[in-house]
Each structure stands twice: as structure tokens, then as C-alpha cells.
Design a protein around this motif. Structure first.
Motif, PDB file in Angstrom:
ATOM      1  N   ALA A 104       0.825  -1.204   0.000  1.00  0.00           N
ATOM      2  CA  ALA A 104       0.000   0.000   0.000  1.00  0.00           C
ATOM      3  C   ALA A 104       0.860   1.254   0.000  1.00  0.00           C
ATOM      4  O   ALA A 104       0.525   2.258  -0.647  1.00  0.00           O
ATOM      5  N   ALA A 105       1.970   1.222   0.725  1.00  0.00           N
ATOM      6  CA  ALA A 105       2.871   2.374   0.750  1.00  0.00           C
ATOM      7  C   ALA A 105       3.437   2.652  -0.632  1.00  0.00           C
ATOM      8  O   ALA A 105       3.514   3.804  -1.075  1.00  0.00           O
ATOM      9  N   ILE A 106       3.836   1.595  -1.321  1.00  0.00           N
ATOM     10  CA  ILE A 106       4.402   1.762  -2.659  1.00  0.00           C
ATOM     11  C   ILE A 106       3.348   2.260  -3.644  1.00  0.00           C
ATOM     12  O   ILE A 106       3.568   3.202  -4.416  1.00  0.00           O
ATOM     13  N   ASP A 107       2.165   1.656  -3.599  1.00  0.00           N
ATOM     14  CA  ASP A 107       1.108   2.017  -4.545  1.00  0.00           C
ATOM     15  C   ASP A 107       0.569   3.427  -4.302  1.00  0.00           C
ATOM     16  O   ASP A 107       0.251   4.152  -5.251  1.00  0.00           O
ATOM     17  N   GLN A 108       0.477   3.809  -3.034  1.00  0.00           N
ATOM     18  CA  GLN A 108      -0.163   5.092  -2.714  1.00  0.00           C
ATOM     19  C   GLN A 108       0.798   6.272  -2.716  1.00  0.00           C
ATOM     20  O   GLN A 108       0.376   7.416  -2.893  1.00  0.00           O
ATOM     21  N   THR A 109       2.074   6.025  -2.491  1.00  0.00           N
ATOM     22  CA  THR A 109       3.033   7.138  -2.405  1.00  0.00           C
ATOM     23  C   THR A 109       4.080   7.123  -3.507  1.00  0.00           C
ATOM     24  O   THR A 109       4.725   8.138  -3.744  1.00  0.00           O
ATOM     25  N   GLY A 110       4.278   5.974  -4.141  1.00  0.00           N
ATOM     26  CA  GLY A 110       5.325   5.861  -5.144  1.00  0.00           C
ATOM     27  C   GLY A 110       6.712   5.714  -4.560  1.00  0.00           C
ATOM     28  O   GLY A 110       7.715   5.787  -5.275  1.00  0.00           O
ATOM     29  N   ALA A 178      -1.972  -4.881  10.772  1.00  0.00           N
ATOM     30  CA  ALA A 178      -3.128  -3.992  10.675  1.00  0.00           C
ATOM     31  C   ALA A 178      -3.061  -3.132   9.419  1.00  0.00           C
ATOM     32  O   ALA A 178      -4.068  -2.940   8.724  1.00  0.00           O
ATOM     33  N   SER A 179      -1.884  -2.620   9.110  1.00  0.00           N
ATOM     34  CA  SER A 179      -1.755  -1.752   7.939  1.00  0.00           C
ATOM     35  C   SER A 179      -2.021  -2.519   6.647  1.00  0.00           C
ATOM     36  O   SER A 179      -2.626  -1.987   5.714  1.00  0.00           O
ATOM     37  N   VAL A 180      -1.573  -3.780   6.593  1.00  0.00           N
ATOM     38  CA  VAL A 180      -1.830  -4.593   5.407  1.00  0.00           C
ATOM     39  C   VAL A 180      -3.323  -4.877   5.284  1.00  0.00           C
ATOM     40  O   VAL A 180      -3.910  -4.775   4.193  1.00  0.00           O
ATOM     41  N   ALA A 181      -3.962  -5.224   6.401  1.00  0.00           N
ATOM     42  CA  ALA A 181      -5.391  -5.529   6.378  1.00  0.00           C
ATOM     43  C   ALA A 181      -6.223  -4.330   5.935  1.00  0.00           C
ATOM     44  O   ALA A 181      -7.239  -4.479   5.250  1.00  0.00           O
ATOM     45  N   LEU A 182      -5.786  -3.138   6.312  1.00  0.00           N
ATOM     46  CA  LEU A 182      -6.541  -1.920   6.014  1.00  0.00           C
ATOM     47  C   LEU A 182      -6.017  -1.191   4.778  1.00  0.00           C
ATOM     48  O   LEU A 182      -6.533  -0.114   4.438  1.00  0.00           O
ATOM     49  N   ALA A 183      -5.001  -1.764   4.128  1.00  0.00           N
ATOM     50  CA  ALA A 183      -4.390  -1.146   2.950  1.00  0.00           C
ATOM     51  C   ALA A 183      -3.897   0.265   3.257  1.00  0.00           C
ATOM     52  O   ALA A 183      -4.044   1.190   2.449  1.00  0.00           O
ATOM     53  N   GLN A 184      -3.295   0.420   4.419  1.00  0.00           N
ATOM     54  CA  GLN A 184      -2.731   1.706   4.811  1.00  0.00           C
ATOM     55  C   GLN A 184      -1.212   1.670   4.629  1.00  0.00           C
ATOM     56  O   GLN A 184      -0.577   0.644   4.892  1.00  0.00           O
ATOM     57  N   PRO A 185      -0.600   2.757   4.197  1.00  0.00           N
ATOM     58  CA  PRO A 185       0.854   2.758   3.957  1.00  0.00           C
ATOM     59  C   PRO A 185       1.642   2.686   5.262  1.00  0.00           C
ATOM     60  O   PRO A 185       1.279   3.306   6.259  1.00  0.00           O
ATOM     61  N   LEU A 186       2.733   1.930   5.227  1.00  0.00           N
ATOM     62  CA  LEU A 186       3.588   1.795   6.405  1.00  0.00           C
ATOM     63  C   LEU A 186       5.009   1.514   5.955  1.00  0.00           C
ATOM     64  O   LEU A 186       5.244   0.763   5.003  1.00  0.00           O
ATOM     65  N   VAL A 187       5.976   2.114   6.649  1.00  0.00           N
ATOM     66  CA  VAL A 187       7.387   1.801   6.461  1.00  0.00           C
ATOM     67  C   VAL A 187       7.956   1.405   7.819  1.00  0.00           C
ATOM     68  O   VAL A 187       7.524   1.917   8.855  1.00  0.00           O
ATOM     69  N   PHE A 188       8.940   0.511   7.809  1.00  0.00           N
ATOM     70  CA  PHE A 188       9.471  -0.007   9.068  1.00  0.00           C
ATOM     71  C   PHE A 188      10.813  -0.674   8.835  1.00  0.00           C
ATOM     72  O   PHE A 188      11.121  -1.132   7.728  1.00  0.00           O
ATOM     73  N   TYR A 189      11.645  -0.709   9.897  1.00  0.00           N
ATOM     74  CA  TYR A 189      12.899  -1.451   9.847  1.00  0.00           C
ATOM     75  C   TYR A 189      12.576  -2.925   9.664  1.00  0.00           C
ATOM     76  O   TYR A 189      11.637  -3.470  10.273  1.00  0.00           O
ATOM     77  N   CYS A 190      13.347  -3.589   8.832  1.00  0.00           N
ATOM     78  CA  CYS A 190      13.096  -5.012   8.591  1.00  0.00           C
ATOM     79  C   CYS A 190      14.420  -5.744   8.438  1.00  0.00           C
ATOM     80  O   CYS A 190      15.454  -5.141   8.121  1.00  0.00           O
ATOM     81  N   TYR A 191      14.373  -7.019   8.672  1.00  0.00           N
ATOM     82  CA  TYR A 191      15.551  -7.863   8.502  1.00  0.00           C
ATOM     83  C   TYR A 191      15.103  -9.232   8.030  1.00  0.00           C
ATOM     84  O   TYR A 191      13.973  -9.666   8.284  1.00  0.00           O
ATOM     85  N   SER A 192      15.960  -9.885   7.312  1.00  0.00           N
ATOM     86  CA  SER A 192      15.676 -11.247   6.890  1.00  0.00           C
ATOM     87  C   SER A 192      16.876 -12.131   7.250  1.00  0.00           C
ATOM     88  O   SER A 192      18.006 -11.638   7.296  1.00  0.00           O
ATOM     89  N   PRO A 193      16.602 -13.407   7.559  1.00  0.00           N
ATOM     90  CA  PRO A 193      15.326 -14.097   7.418  1.00  0.00           C
ATOM     91  C   PRO A 193      14.313 -13.681   8.494  1.00  0.00           C
ATOM     92  O   PRO A 193      14.676 -13.485   9.651  1.00  0.00           O
ATOM     93  N   HIS A 194      13.044 -13.567   8.070  1.00  0.00           N
ATOM     94  CA  HIS A 194      11.969 -13.160   8.966  1.00  0.00           C
ATOM     95  C   HIS A 194      10.641 -13.547   8.331  1.00  0.00           C
ATOM     96  O   HIS A 194      10.486 -13.486   7.106  1.00  0.00           O
ATOM     97  N   HIS A 195       9.685 -13.872   9.182  1.00  0.00           N
ATOM     98  CA  HIS A 195       8.397 -14.343   8.677  1.00  0.00           C
ATOM     99  C   HIS A 195       7.599 -13.279   7.947  1.00  0.00           C
ATOM    100  O   HIS A 195       6.688 -13.596   7.182  1.00  0.00           O
ATOM    101  N   VAL A 196       7.908 -11.995   8.171  1.00  0.00           N
ATOM    102  CA  VAL A 196       7.099 -10.942   7.557  1.00  0.00           C
ATOM    103  C   VAL A 196       7.153 -11.026   6.037  1.00  0.00           C
ATOM    104  O   VAL A 196       6.180 -10.683   5.352  1.00  0.00           O
ATOM    105  N   PHE A 197       8.256 -11.539   5.469  1.00  0.00           N
ATOM    106  CA  PHE A 197       8.365 -11.662   4.019  1.00  0.00           C
ATOM    107  C   PHE A 197       7.538 -12.831   3.484  1.00  0.00           C
ATOM    108  O   PHE A 197       7.244 -12.880   2.286  1.00  0.00           O
ATOM    109  N   VAL A 198       7.194 -13.757   4.352  1.00  0.00           N
ATOM    110  CA  VAL A 198       6.329 -14.871   3.979  1.00  0.00           C
ATOM    111  C   VAL A 198       4.868 -14.489   4.146  1.00  0.00           C
ATOM    112  O   VAL A 198       4.019 -14.818   3.307  1.00  0.00           O
TER     113      VAL A 198
END
Length: 304
Positions: A104-110, A178-198
């Protein structure tokens, strides 16, 4: 097959203190490591929670024996300071760190790159409390990477447009859900391997390739103005996570040290352990028990 054993009578009287840090997979891998040591040598694992830097210091001081997931390059300087007191296994899992955006962040803000966060118009899309700055979770307060993310934000300038949030990871991941469920834009620190990418469609934002000359990190303990005197102007270097342990175990409990040097997790293991805690809401002990039951052949293979 090389049989890894030691005197049960001696080992039974020995406790091995395994540190637990504040990210999900490390909580599970700690119990996996402890149980493998108990089964193979008869030692009694004891688990102690510590912040990432504090855990390494405790190993060097002799209070803790095992660091389940030591991240590099995050703690390279701290490992150097510990010197010969700490041994890092040569077996590792490759990782990556950066800033992620939801679809949603990518689609809504570019937004495409971390540097786009310095654009007030883009940053405004992440402002949920109308304070004039967007919100960006940069990690748990106890993580060394969180200090680095403060440096990176200041170096790139988005500390002026984004509010840098520090909070436990489970709270941050709930916000992602919550942001994914509501299609709201969000940015956050991330690291892999991590379940969020799955679990979700998230993308790590582009950054200039790592350049060691563009990084200078000053330890907070040695300089009250560490943030101003530090810089990190490019992406993180390629990361890895390994088991670390007190070097004294090589002479005090050589069978334990040998096992710690043989354990080899894979990226899928680490992501799955994270998923078990954050998504399936299992306890670290329960998740470790299930992992051990499902990977007996793999575990036996470590000692062939």
C-alpha cells in the motif's frame, strides 16, 4: 559417525547459561540449542534474557555461555572488544537489513528508495497522529541495530521528516498486520530471514550499495555525542547470524563447545521460528519442541 559425548556424571552437575535476546527467532533457537546440548551432553540449560550488547558483554565476563544469534556486522566491534573471550561459530545464516514498505505504501506514495522519506509529501503519508512527521519503527530499544538506524536516519536526513519509533517487535508486527489488512501505507525497519516476508507483500527499499568508507559508528558508552559523531550513509553490509559462545567452554566442556560449532540453521529455520511466535502465538519452548521433533534427521546430520 562421530559420537559426541562427555562424562554424564560431570555434565549433569554443569549448567549452561543460554542468553535470549529480544527478537522472536532467537527466543526459539535458544531453546533448540539448549535442548540439543542437554540431549547430547547431559548439561542443564538455563535461560537468561539480555539485550544484544549486554549479552555479549556477559559472555566475555563469564556470566553467560551461549549467544544463539549473533548478528554481523551489527556486533563486530563488540566482538572485537571481547577479544579471545568469545568464539563465533564459522557456520552462519546469511541475512539482510534495511527499511521495508508495504505494498500500500508503494502504490499510494510511489516510494521506491529510503531517500524518498526525506520528501515531506511522501513522509506525510505515514503521519497517523498529525504531528507533522511520519512514523517509522526502527527496532526494539535493546537492539544494537536500533542505534544504527538512528545514525542512518540522521545521515540521510529523514530524521527530520519521520518520527523514529522504538518498541518491542511484536507491537511493530501487529502494526504491519493492521496496515496490510486496512491497505494503509507503512514503512518499518526489517531484517531477513523473517516471517514478515512470507506473511505479507513487503519490499525492502532501495539504498546506495554498502560502502565501508561511508560508515563510522561511535559507541554510545564512550561518547555522549555519539549520534552526532557517527555516520552511516549507505545500505547495511551483507549480514549474517551465527552462534557465539564463551571460549573457555573449549577447555571446561569441550563436548559442548564442539556441538555449538556444529549446529547449522538455515534461513528457512529462522523465518519459521519467527512465524511460530509472532503468527501462531506459540511459546518459545513449544516452538522449539516442535522444531526439534520435525528435524531429528537434520540434527543427527550435524554430528556425522
Amino acid at each position: 559417525m562421530a559420537l559426541i559425548t562427555c562424562s554424564t556424571g560431570v555434565a549433569a552437575a554443569q549448567e549452561i547459561v543460554v542468553g535470549i535476546t529480544a527478537w522472536p527467532s532467537a527466543k526459539v533457537s535458544a531453546y533448540v540449542i539448549g535442548q540439543v546440548l542437554a540431549e547430547r551432553t547431559g548439561v542443564t540449560p538455563v535461560y537468561v534474557e539480555r539485550g544484544s550488547v549486554g549479552l555479549l558483554t556477559s559472555i566475555a565476563r563469564g556470566d553467560i555461555d551461549v549467544y544463539p544469534e549473533l548478528w554481523s556486522p551489527n556486533l563486530d566491534a563488540a566482538v572485537s572488544r571481547a577479544g579471545a573471550a568469545v568464539t563465533v561459530s564459522t557456520r552462519s545464516v546469511t541475512g539482510k537489513q534495511g527499511i521495508c514498505a508495504t505494498r500500500a505504501a508503494i502504490d499510494q506514495t510511489g516510494i521506491k528508495a529510503v531517500s524518498d522519506l526525506t520528501n515531506p509529501d511522501i513522509a506525510a503519508a505515514f503521519d497517523s497522529d498529525d504531528d507533522g512527521r511520519g512514523e517509522l519503527w526502527i527496532g526494539d530499544a535493546s537492539w544494537f541495530s536500533t542505534q544504527v538506524e538512528r545514525v542512518r536516519a540522521r545521515s540521510a536526513g529523514y530524521d527530520q521528516t519521520m518520527q523514529l519509533l522504538q518498541a518491542p517487535e511484536d507491537m511493530a508486527m501487529a502494526a504491519v498486520d493492521a496496515s496490510v489488512a486496512l491497505a494503509q501505507p507503512l514503512v518499518f525497519y526489517c531484517y531477513s530471514p523473517h516471517h514478515v516476508f512470507v506473511l505479507h507483500d513487503v519490499v525492502m527499499l532501495a539504498e546506495p550499495a554498502f560502502d565501508a568508507a561511508a560508515w563510522q559508528l561511535v559507541a554510545p558508552a564512550g561518547d555522549p555525542d555519539w549520534l552526532e559523531h557517527s555516520r552511516a550513509e549507505t545500505a547495511w553490509d551483507v549480514s549474517s547470524l551465527s552462534i557465539a559462545f564463551a571460549t573457555r567452554l573449549k577447555t571446561e566442556l569441550p563436548a559442548v563447545a564442539d556441538i555449538l560449532g556444529r549446529i547449522q540453521f538455515e534461513a528457512e529455520d529462522i523465518a519459521g521460528m519467527s512465524y511460530a511466535l509472532q503468527v501462531e502465538r506459540k511459546s518459545p519452548e513449544a516452538a522449539a519442541h516442535e522444531w526439534l521433533a520435525e528435524h531429528r534427521a537434520r540434527i543427527d546430520g550435524w554430528f556425522e
